[in-house]
Scaffold this motif. Structure first.
Motif, mmCIF file in Angstrom:
data_model
loop_
_atom_site.group_PDB
_atom_site.id
_atom_site.type_symbol
_atom_site.label_atom_id
_atom_site.label_comp_id
_atom_site.label_asym_id
_atom_site.label_seq_id
_atom_site.Cartn_x
_atom_site.Cartn_y
_atom_site.Cartn_z
ATOM 1 N N ARG A 178 1.028 -0.850 -0.094
ATOM 2 C CA ARG A 178 -0.035 0.409 0.118
ATOM 3 C C ARG A 178 1.057 1.738 -0.390
ATOM 4 N NH1 ARG A 178 -4.320 1.671 4.765
ATOM 5 N NH2 ARG A 178 -5.814 3.678 3.241
ATOM 6 N N VAL A 179 1.677 1.350 0.555
ATOM 7 C CA VAL A 179 2.281 2.328 0.764
ATOM 8 C C VAL A 179 4.570 2.230 0.199
ATOM 9 C CG1 VAL A 179 2.071 3.200 3.429
ATOM 10 C CG2 VAL A 179 4.452 1.911 3.173
ATOM 11 N N GLN A 180 4.398 1.569 -0.984
ATOM 12 C CA GLN A 180 4.913 1.421 -1.229
ATOM 13 C C GLN A 180 5.144 2.782 -2.621
ATOM 14 O OE1 GLN A 180 7.762 -0.808 -0.982
ATOM 15 N NE2 GLN A 180 9.368 -0.419 -3.207
ATOM 16 N N GLU A 181 3.907 2.677 -3.368
ATOM 17 C CA GLU A 181 3.618 3.314 -4.157
ATOM 18 C C GLU A 181 3.683 4.817 -4.072
ATOM 19 O OE1 GLU A 181 -0.572 4.350 -4.980
ATOM 20 O OE2 GLU A 181 -0.161 5.149 -7.169
ATOM 21 N N PHE A 182 3.556 5.180 -3.069
ATOM 22 C CA PHE A 182 4.222 6.355 -2.491
ATOM 23 C C PHE A 182 5.434 6.703 -2.489
ATOM 24 C CE2 PHE A 182 0.137 5.960 -0.379
ATOM 25 C CZ PHE A 182 -0.373 6.272 -0.651
ATOM 26 N N ARG A 183 6.878 5.854 -2.211
ATOM 27 C CA ARG A 183 7.503 5.762 -1.790
ATOM 28 C C ARG A 183 8.625 5.849 -3.058
ATOM 29 N NH1 ARG A 183 9.936 4.767 3.315
ATOM 30 N NH2 ARG A 183 11.859 4.347 1.904
ATOM 31 N N LYS A 184 7.516 6.042 -4.662
ATOM 32 C CA LYS A 184 8.281 6.181 -6.003
ATOM 33 C C LYS A 184 8.630 7.727 -5.951
ATOM 34 C CE LYS A 184 5.292 4.735 -8.187
ATOM 35 N NZ LYS A 184 4.576 3.606 -9.083
ATOM 36 N N CYS A 185 8.271 8.482 -5.412
ATOM 37 C CA CYS A 185 8.222 9.444 -5.839
ATOM 38 C C CYS A 185 9.702 10.268 -5.649
ATOM 39 C CB CYS A 185 7.482 10.644 -4.551
ATOM 40 S SG CYS A 185 8.102 12.619 -4.751
ATOM 41 N N ILE A 186 10.552 11.244 -7.057
ATOM 42 C CA ILE A 186 11.121 11.437 -7.329
ATOM 43 C C ILE A 186 11.319 12.889 -6.903
ATOM 44 C CG2 ILE A 186 11.578 9.691 -8.968
ATOM 45 C CD1 ILE A 186 11.265 12.522 -11.109
ATOM 46 N N GLU A 187 10.577 13.580 -6.145
ATOM 47 C CA GLU A 187 10.746 14.771 -6.045
ATOM 48 C C GLU A 187 10.745 15.885 -7.028
ATOM 49 O OE1 GLU A 187 12.937 14.714 -1.794
ATOM 50 O OE2 GLU A 187 10.050 14.899 -0.594
ATOM 51 N N CYS A 188 9.911 15.813 -8.416
ATOM 52 C CA CYS A 188 9.734 17.574 -9.244
ATOM 53 C C CYS A 188 9.490 17.920 -8.694
ATOM 54 C CB CYS A 188 9.703 16.048 -10.460
ATOM 55 S SG CYS A 188 7.630 15.377 -10.634
ATOM 56 N N PHE A 189 8.239 17.615 -8.472
ATOM 57 C CA PHE A 189 7.904 19.407 -7.381
ATOM 58 C C PHE A 189 6.648 19.421 -8.561
ATOM 59 C CE2 PHE A 189 11.133 19.773 -4.957
ATOM 60 C CZ PHE A 189 10.798 18.572 -3.963
#
Ligand code: SF4
Ligand code: SF4
Ligand code: FES
Length: 221
Positions: free
Chosen positions: A109-120
């Protein structure tokens, strides 16, 4: 050829002082965010062959953040916001050897959010920041899913709901889903992160039954 190649070519041949930020050229560092034909996108992941070439392509800096030079904006506000979010606080280990036991479904469930590359890019497109400039009252979609990753983590014991409602301004989000549409990692920010957080805030602070039970409990003490 991607738009970043074109920018680099212009920089090399025509405008040596053109400022542009990039690092990986692989859609992973989140540095080359800009607006191409008015849409927030990564310069390195936007193929020229997929853009309408019968008219000039416009490349502009992100609008939600202060401009430094040409295509470079000052995104440091985002890092200051991240520091304000309560960090991960795991429960005590489940086993004597200091390890934990977790269900795979909870991790997924939380794995998806951890893909964020902080591109903003999501921060840039969100009207609360882009048009209404409520940077002091709203942390934006990137950090709402950061909170979601922490709140939904099976080991986390911290409580961030009061901050979500007040200091983080989750109520300003009216679920337009623009953030989800621009995310280069295809994270379902709104459906999987922001809406479940909103539900938790509503359950805690606005559910009349919960309110009544809390009052009765306080009276009984
Ligand atoms: S869904 Fe919410 S956070 Fe995302 S762009 Fe719309 S208002 Fe902003
Ligand atoms: S959630 Fe998506 S759009 Fe937003 S910062 Fe992370 S990778 Fe970029
Ligand atoms: S250069 Fe790293 S994401 Fe584009």
């Amino acid at each position: 050829m991607v738009v970043l190649d074109a920018v680099n070519q212009i920089q090399a041949a025509q405008a040596n002082d053109l400022a542009c930020r990039w690092n990986c050229k692989a859609g992973k560092c989140g540095s080359c965010s800009a607006e191409i034909n008015g849409m927030p996108r990564l310069l390195c992941m936007s193929r020229l062959s997929e853009l309408p070439l019968e008219k000039p392509i416009t490349i502009e800096p992100l609008k939600a953040f202060p401009l430094l030079k040409d295509l470079v904006t000052d995104v440091s506000w985002n890092f200051a916001v991240k520091k304000k979010i309560k960090p991960f606080k795991p429960r005590a280990p489940d086993a004597a050897d200091g390890t934990w036991r977790m269900a795979q479904a909870d991790i997924d469930r939380v794995q998806e959010f951890r893909k964020c590359i902080e591109c903003f890019l999501c921060q840039d497109v969100c009207h609360v920041l882009r048009e209404h400039r409520l940077h002091e009252q709203f942390i934006g979609p990137r950090f709402l899913i950061h909170v979601a990753a922490l709140e939904m983590h099976p080991l986390d014991t911290e409580d961030r709901l009061a901050e979500l409602r007040a200091a983080h301004g989750i109520g300003f989000c009216n679920i337009t889903k623009c953030c989800t549409k621009v995310c280069p990692e295809s994270i379902q920010l709104t459906d999987n992160g922001i809406i479940p957080l909103k539900e938790r805030v509503v359950d805690r602070f606005y559910d009349p039954l919960v309110k009544l039970l809390r009052r009765l409990k306080a009276k009984a003490q």
